[in-house]
Write a protein that holds these residues in place. Structure first.
Motif, PDB file in Angstrom:
ATOM      1  N   GLN A   1       0.900  -1.177   0.085  1.00 18.31           N
ATOM      2  CA  GLN A   1       0.145   0.011  -0.109  1.00 18.31           C
ATOM      3  C   GLN A   1       0.678   1.162   0.112  1.00 18.31           C
ATOM      4  OE1 GLN A   1      -3.163   0.098  -0.107  1.00 18.31           O
ATOM      5  NE2 GLN A   1      -3.977  -1.862   0.224  1.00 18.31           N
ATOM      6  N   ARG A   2       1.965   1.199   0.753  1.00 16.92           N
ATOM      7  CA  ARG A   2       2.846   2.482   0.708  1.00 16.92           C
ATOM      8  C   ARG A   2       3.477   2.631  -0.532  1.00 16.92           C
ATOM      9  NH1 ARG A   2       4.927   0.267   5.641  1.00 16.92           N
ATOM     10  NH2 ARG A   2       6.832   0.157   4.832  1.00 16.92           N
ATOM     11  N   MET A   3       3.835   1.392  -1.065  1.00 13.29           N
ATOM     12  CA  MET A   3       4.589   1.311  -2.606  1.00 13.29           C
ATOM     13  C   MET A   3       3.627   2.251  -3.353  1.00 13.29           C
ATOM     14  SD  MET A   3       6.371  -2.134  -3.084  1.00 13.29           S
ATOM     15  CE  MET A   3       7.695  -2.523  -1.787  1.00 13.29           C
ATOM     16  N   ALA A   4       2.356   2.086  -3.495  1.00 14.29           N
ATOM     17  CA  ALA A   4       1.332   2.289  -4.421  1.00 14.29           C
ATOM     18  C   ALA A   4       1.165   3.922  -4.174  1.00 14.29           C
ATOM     19  CB  ALA A   4       0.128   1.443  -4.233  1.00 14.29           C
ATOM     20  N   SER A   5       1.188   4.328  -2.934  1.00 21.58           N
ATOM     21  CA  SER A   5       0.961   5.590  -2.478  1.00 21.58           C
ATOM     22  C   SER A   5       2.057   6.566  -3.160  1.00 21.58           C
ATOM     23  CB  SER A   5       0.829   5.694  -0.870  1.00 21.58           C
ATOM     24  OG  SER A   5      -0.500   5.346  -0.350  1.00 21.58           O
ATOM     25  N   ILE A   6       3.267   6.175  -2.753  1.00 21.03           N
ATOM     26  CA  ILE A   6       4.508   6.626  -3.294  1.00 21.03           C
ATOM     27  C   ILE A   6       4.712   6.885  -4.676  1.00 21.03           C
ATOM     28  CG2 ILE A   6       6.999   6.493  -3.679  1.00 21.03           C
ATOM     29  CD1 ILE A   6       7.003   5.273  -0.674  1.00 21.03           C
ATOM     30  N   VAL A   7       4.194   5.838  -5.542  1.00 22.59           N
ATOM     31  CA  VAL A   7       4.218   5.795  -7.066  1.00 22.59           C
ATOM     32  C   VAL A   7       3.020   6.716  -7.503  1.00 22.59           C
ATOM     33  CG1 VAL A   7       4.035   4.400  -9.118  1.00 22.59           C
ATOM     34  CG2 VAL A   7       5.219   3.517  -6.991  1.00 22.59           C
ATOM     35  N   LEU A   8       2.000   6.793  -6.839  1.00 24.79           N
ATOM     36  CA  LEU A   8       0.895   7.518  -7.373  1.00 24.79           C
ATOM     37  C   LEU A   8       1.148   9.168  -7.214  1.00 24.79           C
ATOM     38  CD1 LEU A   8      -2.360   5.630  -5.975  1.00 24.79           C
ATOM     39  CD2 LEU A   8      -1.741   6.215  -8.464  1.00 24.79           C
ATOM     40  N   LYS A   9       1.979   9.190  -6.000  1.00 25.20           N
ATOM     41  CA  LYS A   9       2.275  10.589  -5.807  1.00 25.20           C
ATOM     42  C   LYS A   9       3.236  11.197  -6.755  1.00 25.20           C
ATOM     43  CE  LYS A   9       4.427  13.372  -2.003  1.00 25.20           C
ATOM     44  NZ  LYS A   9       5.091  13.221  -0.601  1.00 25.20           N
ATOM     45  N   LYS A  10       4.001  10.418  -7.146  1.00 26.38           N
ATOM     46  CA  LYS A  10       5.136  10.725  -8.106  1.00 26.38           C
ATOM     47  C   LYS A  10       5.167  10.178  -9.383  1.00 26.38           C
ATOM     48  CE  LYS A  10       7.641  12.546  -5.190  1.00 26.38           C
ATOM     49  NZ  LYS A  10       8.084  14.244  -4.962  1.00 26.38           N
ATOM     50  N   TYR A  11       3.777   9.869  -9.849  1.00 24.93           N
ATOM     51  CA  TYR A  11       3.546   9.165 -10.999  1.00 24.93           C
ATOM     52  C   TYR A  11       3.630   9.944 -12.473  1.00 24.93           C
ATOM     53  CZ  TYR A  11       1.041   6.282 -14.477  1.00 24.93           C
ATOM     54  OH  TYR A  11       0.592   5.579 -15.523  1.00 24.93           O
ATOM     55  N   ASP A  12       3.346  11.302 -12.252  1.00 21.32           N
ATOM     56  CA  ASP A  12       3.387  11.984 -13.480  1.00 21.32           C
ATOM     57  C   ASP A  12       5.101  12.276 -13.817  1.00 21.32           C
ATOM     58  OD1 ASP A  12       0.985  12.320 -13.840  1.00 21.32           O
ATOM     59  OD2 ASP A  12       0.761  14.381 -12.706  1.00 21.32           O
ATOM     60  N   ASP A  13       5.729  12.447 -12.760  1.00 25.92           N
ATOM     61  CA  ASP A  13       7.465  12.497 -12.987  1.00 25.92           C
ATOM     62  C   ASP A  13       8.066  11.199 -13.433  1.00 25.92           C
ATOM     63  OD1 ASP A  13       7.181  15.010 -11.542  1.00 25.92           O
ATOM     64  OD2 ASP A  13       7.815  14.468  -9.780  1.00 25.92           O
ATOM     65  N   LEU A  14       7.477  10.114 -12.738  1.00 22.55           N
ATOM     66  CA  LEU A  14       8.022   8.866 -13.455  1.00 22.55           C
ATOM     67  C   LEU A  14       7.658   8.562 -14.888  1.00 22.55           C
ATOM     68  CD1 LEU A  14       7.508   6.476 -10.184  1.00 22.55           C
ATOM     69  CD2 LEU A  14       9.525   7.453 -11.212  1.00 22.55           C
ATOM     70  N   LEU A  15       6.357   8.993 -15.354  1.00 21.23           N
ATOM     71  CA  LEU A  15       6.007   8.687 -16.531  1.00 21.23           C
ATOM     72  C   LEU A  15       6.693   9.699 -17.458  1.00 21.23           C
ATOM     73  CD1 LEU A  15       4.132   7.122 -18.246  1.00 21.23           C
ATOM     74  CD2 LEU A  15       2.239   8.968 -17.940  1.00 21.23           C
ATOM     75  N   THR A  16       7.035  10.749 -17.210  1.00 26.32           N
ATOM     76  CA  THR A  16       7.573  11.763 -17.996  1.00 26.32           C
ATOM     77  C   THR A  16       8.987  11.296 -18.309  1.00 26.32           C
ATOM     78  OG1 THR A  16       6.330  13.802 -17.193  1.00 26.32           O
ATOM     79  CG2 THR A  16       8.617  14.129 -18.362  1.00 26.32           C
ATOM     80  N   ALA A  17       9.774  10.698 -16.939  1.00 26.09           N
ATOM     81  CA  ALA A  17      11.101  10.172 -17.336  1.00 26.09           C
ATOM     82  C   ALA A  17      11.108   9.033 -18.191  1.00 26.09           C
ATOM     83  CB  ALA A  17      11.645  10.025 -15.823  1.00 26.09           C
ATOM     84  N   LYS A  18       9.997   8.362 -18.155  1.00 28.44           N
ATOM     85  CA  LYS A  18      10.110   7.002 -19.010  1.00 28.44           C
ATOM     86  C   LYS A  18       9.911   7.370 -20.386  1.00 28.44           C
ATOM     87  CE  LYS A  18       9.000   2.642 -20.185  1.00 28.44           C
ATOM     88  NZ  LYS A  18      10.211   1.899 -20.248  1.00 28.44           N
ATOM     89  N   LYS A  19       9.169   8.457 -20.717  1.00 28.54           N
ATOM     90  CA  LYS A  19       8.828   8.807 -22.110  1.00 28.54           C
ATOM     91  C   LYS A  19      10.079   9.340 -22.647  1.00 28.54           C
ATOM     92  CE  LYS A  19       3.742   9.502 -21.740  1.00 28.54           C
ATOM     93  NZ  LYS A  19       2.660  10.412 -21.771  1.00 28.54           N
ATOM     94  N   GLN A  20      10.713  10.249 -21.838  1.00 29.10           N
ATOM     95  CA  GLN A  20      12.060  10.845 -22.346  1.00 29.10           C
ATOM     96  C   GLN A  20      13.048   9.837 -22.666  1.00 29.10           C
ATOM     97  OE1 GLN A  20      12.833  13.629 -19.076  1.00 29.10           O
ATOM     98  NE2 GLN A  20      11.651  15.261 -19.735  1.00 29.10           N
ATOM     99  N   GLN A  21      13.046   8.615 -21.798  1.00 29.96           N
ATOM    100  CA  GLN A  21      13.892   7.610 -21.817  1.00 29.96           C
ATOM    101  C   GLN A  21      13.801   6.915 -23.245  1.00 29.96           C
ATOM    102  OE1 GLN A  21      14.215   3.617 -19.917  1.00 29.96           O
ATOM    103  NE2 GLN A  21      14.413   3.761 -22.172  1.00 29.96           N
TER     104      GLN A  21
END
Length: 396
Positions: A119-139
């Motif tokens: 549950q904590r992992m999911a909360s952290i990922v949701l909180k930073k989801y846009d940043d991670l997705l942007t980094a994924k697309k840039q990569q």
């Protein structure tokens, strides 16, 4: 403070824990071959025992390679698209727990996690989801450009997304309220920061007697076979034995409290749950064929305020043999009682603050006579009282 549990359990013909040859596990002890049941088999039986969960009334740990799937499920429930959520979840799992098999989308190692951690992992990922997705697309854009230039083996091909995942992963704090993980610990070679030192040590159960391995040859009839045809539809064999097992486990209460964020009440409930589940649980190997449901006939528990925990396995260094007027269980109880007397004579028992024993056979104890109880509930109550949390002897 440590709690010790010593059990003697005579098991009918069975194959509770098999090796790779489909025969019961065994070992050599005291120069003689003994039957053996692995500690792993008993720990799994304990954590899956209904008694364990009934007393704790909390969610237990999960063993799985499906962490990416579980995180992706949380993300899609929040409205994220499947493909993007899966990519982000994969990167986060690799940064926190384990490498992921690209074909199966499963972690390469079996993880042991508390539901609260997921549950904590999911909360952290949701909180930073846009940043991670942007980094994924840039990569992905960078990787595509490099591929077009013929730089398919570029060493920094995945750096953008990996770096972003590692940065976010630092927000994840290890630790869980799952009592079974607090008891049995967790070791991750790739990410040692999420390791949890086990508060409980469980020994392999070994027979007090010298074991004789036996084989059961069996056949099965084809119900639709023509009457004129004779012979079996199939045949095979399985190994089995019958032994009196000595079982030993110890819990470091201080380590258990530490693993549970200093929740003393939960730690004490964990001890009671472990004591009761240890007596109730048996591995399930070949039980449908042999139904060896034999509870322990001697239960001896100890609380030590100080000093090292002590196994009584050496009481059976010389294999126990039934006598003319003494069965295997009675003889084993007497040997354990005698060995306890020898140990305390040499080392004393100053660190022991409580001890209690109950037996099904009517055995005259010499060294543990003053600790005798008439029931298992009384043994549990004595232990919990010593820990400062009296039990009413009933399952919560």
């Amino acid at each position: 403070m440590k709690v010790e549990l010593h059990l003697l359990q005579n098991v009918a013909p069975s194959c509770l824990n098999r090796d790779d040859t489909n025969t019961p596990k065994d070992c050599e002890f005291g120069g003689h071959r003994r039957a053996r049941i692995s500690s792993q088999a008993f720990k799994r039986a304990i954590r899956l025992s209904p008694v364990f969960s009934e007393i704790l009334q909390t969610k237990l740990g999960i063993r799985t390679k499906e962490l990416v799937y579980r995180l992706t499920e949380h993300l899609t429930q929040d409205g994220k698209t499947q493909a993007e959520a899966e990519a982000v979840a994969t990167g986060f799992v690799e940064a926190t727990m384990s490498a992921v098999d690209e074909k199966k989308n499963k972690t390469k190692v079996l993880l042991y996690l508390g539901d609260d951690e997921i549950q904590r992992m999911a909360s952290i990922v949701l909180k930073k989801y846009d940043d991670l997705l942007t980094a994924k697309k840039q990569q992905d854009t960078k990787a595509k450009a490099e591929d077009q230039k013929g730089k398919k083996n570029s060493k920094d091909k995945n750096d953008l997304f990996q770096d972003a995942c590692k940065k976010v992963a630092k927000e994840f704090k290890s630790g869980t309220k799952a009592v079974d993980i607090a008891l049995f610990g967790r070791m991750m070679a790739e990410h040692s920061e999420v390791n949890i030192d086990a508060a409980c040590q469980v020994a392999h159960a070994i027979s007090t007697n010298k074991v004789s391995m036996e084989m059961d040859f069996y056949t099965a009839v084809d119900d639709l076979s023509p009457k004129e045809e004779t012979g079996a539809g199939m045949m095979g064999f399985t190994g089995f034995n019958s032994s009196c097992f000595y079982r030993y486990a110890t819990i470091d209460l201080d380590q258990l409290k530490k693993n549970l964020d200093d929740n003393g009440e939960l730690a004490n409930r964990a001890v009671e749950a472990f004591l009761r589940a240890s007596v109730a649980a048996l591995p399930t190997g070949k039980q449908n064929s042999m139904a060896a449901h034999n509870p322990p006939e001697a239960i001896f528990a100890v609380v030590r305020q100080s000093g090292a925990p002590v196994s009584l396995a050496n009481a059976f260094c010389k294999p126990v043999r039934p006598g003319y007027d003494s069965d295997l269980m009675t003889a084993s109880i007497k040997e354990m009682d005698a060995y306890w007397g020898k140990l305390t004579k040499v080392y004393g028992d100053q660190g022991v603050t409580a001890k209690a024993i109950c037996t099904i056979p009517d055995v005259e104890l010499k060294n543990l006579a003053d600790t005798g109880k008439d029931s298992f509930d009384s043994v549990v109550k004595a232990m919990m009282t010593a820990l400062g949390n009296p039990s009413n002897g009933e399952v919560a």
